[in-house]
Design an enzyme around this catalytic site. Structure first.
Site, PDB file in Angstrom:
ATOM      1  N   ASP A   9      25.874  50.993  20.486  1.00 42.15           N
ATOM      2  CA  ASP A   9      25.183  52.024  19.476  1.00 42.15           C
ATOM      3  C   ASP A   9      23.854  52.364  20.451  1.00 42.15           C
ATOM      4  O   ASP A   9      23.293  50.998  20.554  1.00 42.15           O
ATOM      5  CB  ASP A   9      24.851  51.010  18.335  1.00 42.15           C
ATOM      6  CG  ASP A   9      23.908  51.814  17.211  1.00 42.15           C
ATOM      7  OD1 ASP A   9      23.815  53.422  17.232  1.00 42.15           O
ATOM      8  OD2 ASP A   9      23.847  50.526  15.645  1.00 42.15           O
ATOM      9  N   ASP A 104      25.273  58.820  17.972  1.00 41.13           N
ATOM     10  CA  ASP A 104      24.409  57.578  18.803  1.00 41.13           C
ATOM     11  C   ASP A 104      24.779  56.602  18.493  1.00 41.13           C
ATOM     12  O   ASP A 104      25.087  55.380  18.885  1.00 41.13           O
ATOM     13  CB  ASP A 104      22.752  57.180  18.252  1.00 41.13           C
ATOM     14  CG  ASP A 104      23.055  57.225  16.946  1.00 41.13           C
ATOM     15  OD1 ASP A 104      24.304  56.974  15.699  1.00 41.13           O
ATOM     16  OD2 ASP A 104      21.938  56.879  16.471  1.00 41.13           O
ATOM     17  N   GLU A 105      26.482  56.406  18.437  1.00 34.61           N
ATOM     18  CA  GLU A 105      27.972  55.720  18.354  1.00 34.61           C
ATOM     19  C   GLU A 105      28.684  56.021  18.709  1.00 34.61           C
ATOM     20  O   GLU A 105      29.628  57.324  18.259  1.00 34.61           O
ATOM     21  CB  GLU A 105      27.850  55.467  16.496  1.00 34.61           C
ATOM     22  CG  GLU A 105      26.567  54.124  16.439  1.00 34.61           C
ATOM     23  CD  GLU A 105      26.930  53.508  14.707  1.00 34.61           C
ATOM     24  OE1 GLU A 105      26.912  52.937  14.396  1.00 34.61           O
ATOM     25  OE2 GLU A 105      26.635  54.991  13.762  1.00 34.61           O
TER      26      GLU A 105
END
Length: 369
Positions: A9, A104-105
């Site tokens: 993350d 973003d993960e």
């Protein structure tokens, strides 16, 4: 051989992207605004400490931002999409099985870890991503995706773990007793309130609920969450709960596709699925990213992978508008003569619907289905 899942993350991703090009912002509160500078969609830790909430309209906290000398940026989705691709490319070089969950993960499947402990290996991944991209990440590791998600929250909040934290089945209870049921992946606010009324307040409480009771009151989805908390992996990527930061919808084809018409039809279906999820959480998207790739392991055709970010004229949840922009991006990515294995869509820059109003001369484009 024991299998682990890792959730990587990116920390305060949009803010981290801006700080990458302005290192002087490190240590200073920073926020990033949505399209047309409407709402706050990313905050540095320093900004969070000031009590600035995600999704707050800019006009409501303008004075607070000025008082504390908060650096304010308009969103730059092309930049964020490019840096996201770089982070994911690094992860793909480190591990063969990478599942992009949002901008973003990403989930990784970890197997051997080169003889290292999960946390040691997680810190090595973190250092490699930082060295290659400049983006700080937190990594949670566990035998299931749900446990990895919980571990990721701990890795992000507690600096003492060095950015990586692992939850093992045998030692999970101590962690789950400290984890509110609201922080369990897939348990929303309404379910949390319902569970609290019945004395189920922690992840440990949920884990130990009777299977028949779970199936009756929370359906098979709730039972699967409890099974995941027990260390039994049963949630595949296609069944992942919706990300609150972005929404992804993609799927590998059962065969290689060459026809642009088939690709357009598949992508339009994925966009509609993502848009439905977006409307269900009463949010609008400011930007989208379309991806297109061939089979990495094909000996007959060269490997090709392309992504394109589109900043929308205004935030929307309209399937029609999103499909129109997504298909235009697909047309720019498509290369004749190749056989494609996968296409997909990511909606990001999400903001609450209630805070977004169309401009005076902008026709409404939201639809209910």
């Amino acid at each position: 051989m024991k299998k682990y899942f890792a959730l990587v993350d990116c920390n305060n991703f949009y803010v981290s992207c801006e700080r990458l090009f302005q290192p002087g912002l490190n240590g200073r509160p920073v926020v990033v605004l949505s399209n047309n500078d409407g709402c706050i969609i990313s905050r540095s830790n320093e900004a969070k400490a000031l009590g600035i909430a995600m999704g707050t309209p800019f006009f409501k906290c303008r004075e607070l931002l000025a008082k504390h000398d908060v650096a304010v940026f308009s969103s730059n989705y092309a930049l964020y999409g490019d840096l996201s691709r770089r982070v994911m490319a690094v992860l793909c070089r480190l591990e063969p099985e990478v599942e992009v969950y949002s901008i973003d993960e990403a989930f990784l499947h970890l197997y051997e870890m080169h003889g290292k402990t999960p946390e040691t290996y997680g810190r090595e991944i973190r250092q490699r991503v930082s060295r290659c991209t400049g983006i700080p990440v937190s990594i949670g590791i566990g035998p299931t995706k749900t446990l990895a998600k919980i571990a990721s929250r701990i890795a992000k909040k507690d600096a003492g773990h060095g950015g990586a934290f692992a939850v093992d089945t045998e030692a999970a209870d101590a962690v789950l007793r400290r984890c509110d049921v609201s922080d369990v992946w897939g348990i929303g606010q309404r379910k949390t309130e319902w569970l609290h009324l019945r004395g189920i307040r922690t992840a440990w409480d949920l884990k130990n609920c009777d299977d028949a009771w779970l199936r009756r009151h929370l359906t098979v989805t709730g039972l699967r969450v409890a099974m995941e908390l027990r260390g039994c992996s049963c949630i595949e990527l296609a069944d992942c709960p919706v990300s609150k930061k972005s929404i992804a919808s993609s799927k590998s084809f059962g065969y290689q596709v060459e026809s642009p018409g088939e690709l357009r039809e598949a992508l339009a279906t994925y966009v509609e699925q993502a848009a439905a999820k977006l409307r269900a959480q009463h949010a609008l998207a400011n930007s989208l990213e379309v991806s297109l790739s061939t089979n990495r392991f094909s000996a007959a055709f060269p490997y090709y992978s392309g992504r394109q970010v589109v900043t929308l004229p205004q935030a929307t949840a309209s399937s029609t508008v999103l499909i129109r922009h997504a298909l235009a991006a697909l047309g720019r990515l498509y290369k004749p003569g190749l056989r494609y294995q996968k296409t997909g869509i990511v909606l990001f820059g999400l903001v609450p619907e209630k805070y977004c109003r169309p401009g005076l001369f902008s026709p409404p484009d939201r639809e209910s289905g």
